[in-house]
Scaffold this motif. Structure first.
Motif, short mmCIF file in Angstrom:
data_model
loop_
_atom_site.label_atom_id
_atom_site.label_comp_id
_atom_site.label_asym_id
_atom_site.label_seq_id
_atom_site.Cartn_x
_atom_site.Cartn_y
_atom_site.Cartn_z
N LYS A 1 3.67 1.26 -6.72
CA LYS A 1 3.06 1.64 -5.48
C LYS A 1 2.57 -0.31 -4.91
CE LYS A 1 -2.41 1.53 -3.14
NZ LYS A 1 -2.81 2.08 -3.06
N LEU A 2 3.59 -0.28 -4.16
CA LEU A 2 4.21 -1.62 -3.46
C LEU A 2 3.36 -2.75 -3.04
CD1 LEU A 2 6.25 -0.13 -0.62
CD2 LEU A 2 6.75 -1.12 -3.03
N GLN A 3 3.19 -3.58 -3.20
CA GLN A 3 2.35 -5.15 -3.71
C GLN A 3 3.30 -6.31 -2.53
OE1 GLN A 3 -0.31 -5.94 -7.35
NE2 GLN A 3 0.55 -3.81 -8.08
N GLN B 1 2.20 -7.27 4.13
CA GLN B 1 0.80 -6.38 4.75
C GLN B 1 1.88 -6.25 6.04
OE1 GLN B 1 -2.31 -5.27 3.94
NE2 GLN B 1 -2.75 -6.96 1.87
N GLY B 2 2.16 -5.09 6.08
CA GLY B 2 1.94 -4.66 7.67
C GLY B 2 3.91 -4.96 7.80
N GLY C 1 0.50 -1.15 -0.14
CA GLY C 1 -0.07 -0.26 0.05
C GLY C 1 0.96 1.08 -0.04
N LEU C 2 1.97 1.08 0.37
CA LEU C 2 2.75 2.40 0.79
C LEU C 2 3.06 2.16 -0.51
CD1 LEU C 2 4.49 2.75 3.91
CD2 LEU C 2 2.61 3.54 3.13
N ARG C 3 4.77 3.23 -1.43
CA ARG C 3 5.17 3.87 -2.11
C ARG C 3 6.19 3.23 -2.52
NH1 ARG C 3 1.78 5.06 -6.54
NH2 ARG C 3 -0.40 5.03 -5.92
#
Length: 256
Positions: free
Chosen positions: A191-193, A239-240, A140-142
């Motif tokens: 965008k990071l996935q 995630q997280g 969600g971050l970049r």
């Protein structure tokens, strides 16, 4: 093209990274006054091969060694040589391992004997900036959030952040998309996935950020000839909280 990794692929990178971490630990045992950087390169190559891996750097684009060894004002891509380590040197060791079809990549800057307090601070801040960046390698971050975190931490201490050299994606190829700069703006870039595997690697200078390339076509030095530090981990976006695939544990054990 961005290549996201499956859990099976990440497991293979993790295996590669374990060999790499142990190789760094083995090298660390010999990082002391009186040894040549070429000898350290031989130790690394033998260890990696003995453990079933292939040195990622050797013959990569014609680079003739298994390690990039960068001493004092050399930022990155220093070539092992007959240079003998001396008290007060700092030495960045950058290493990669190819195992079961996948690469891992990490770097650590060591102090040789007694170094000045300001150079010790450079090492500490550069290492801390790596982890500041890794904290932002979450879904969600970049990319810009990683870059900004590194830049802010280093520049707050008045150190120079190298801009021409960047981290990168990694997997079946040593260098993949995307690039991961060590400076930038929050909220910008890719965008990071989940499943994106990155080599995050701040290169931070005691003086200005400016660099020059030596005539050998590889060695990068600081323009003002002041020391530079380099720390790197291979991580996977989660995630997280990012998962760090490489490890400095074996380095820390070898120091004690």
């Amino acid at each position: 093209m961005i290549v996201y990794k499956s859990e099976d692929e990440i497991a293979l990178i993790r295996e590669s990274a374990l060999i790499l971490g142990k190789a760094h630990g083995e090298i660390t045992k010999f990082v002391k006054e009186g040894i040549t950087t070429k000898k350290l390169d031989k130790i690394a190559e033998d260890f990696i091969k003995d453990n079933g891996g292939i040195p990622s750097f050797k013959n990569y684009n014609g680079f003739p060694f298994s390690l990039c060894i960068s001493v004092n004002s050399t930022v990155v891509h220093g070539m092992p040589s007959d240079y003998t380590l001396r008290d007060g040197d700092i030495i960045s060791i950058d290493c990669g391992v190819y195992f079961k079809g996948y690469h891992s990549d990490s770097a650590y800057t060591h102090a040789v004997g007694n170094i000045s307090p300001e150079v010790q601070e450079l090492l500490d801040v550069t290492k801390d900036s790596l982890y500041k960046g890794i904290e932002k390698a979450i879904v969600g971050l970049r990319i810009g959030d990683i870059a900004y975190a590194i830049q802010q931490h280093a520049e707050a201490k008045k150190f120079g952040v190298v801009r021409e050299l960047v981290g990168h994606g990694i997997g079946q190829n040593l260098h993949e998309s995307p690039e991961v700069p060590n400076y930038g703006k929050r909220g910008q870039g890719l965008k990071l996935q989940e499943g994106l595997v990155l080599a995050i690697e701040p290169m931070i200078n005691l003086g200005s950020r400016y660099i020059v390339q030596e005539e050998d076509g590889w060695t990068i030095r600081t323009r003002d000839n002041k020391p530079s530090a380099h720390f790197e981990h291979t991580v996977v976006v989660r995630q997280g909280q990012a998962e760090i695939l490489t490890t400095f544990d074996y380095i820390e054990q070898a120091k004690n």
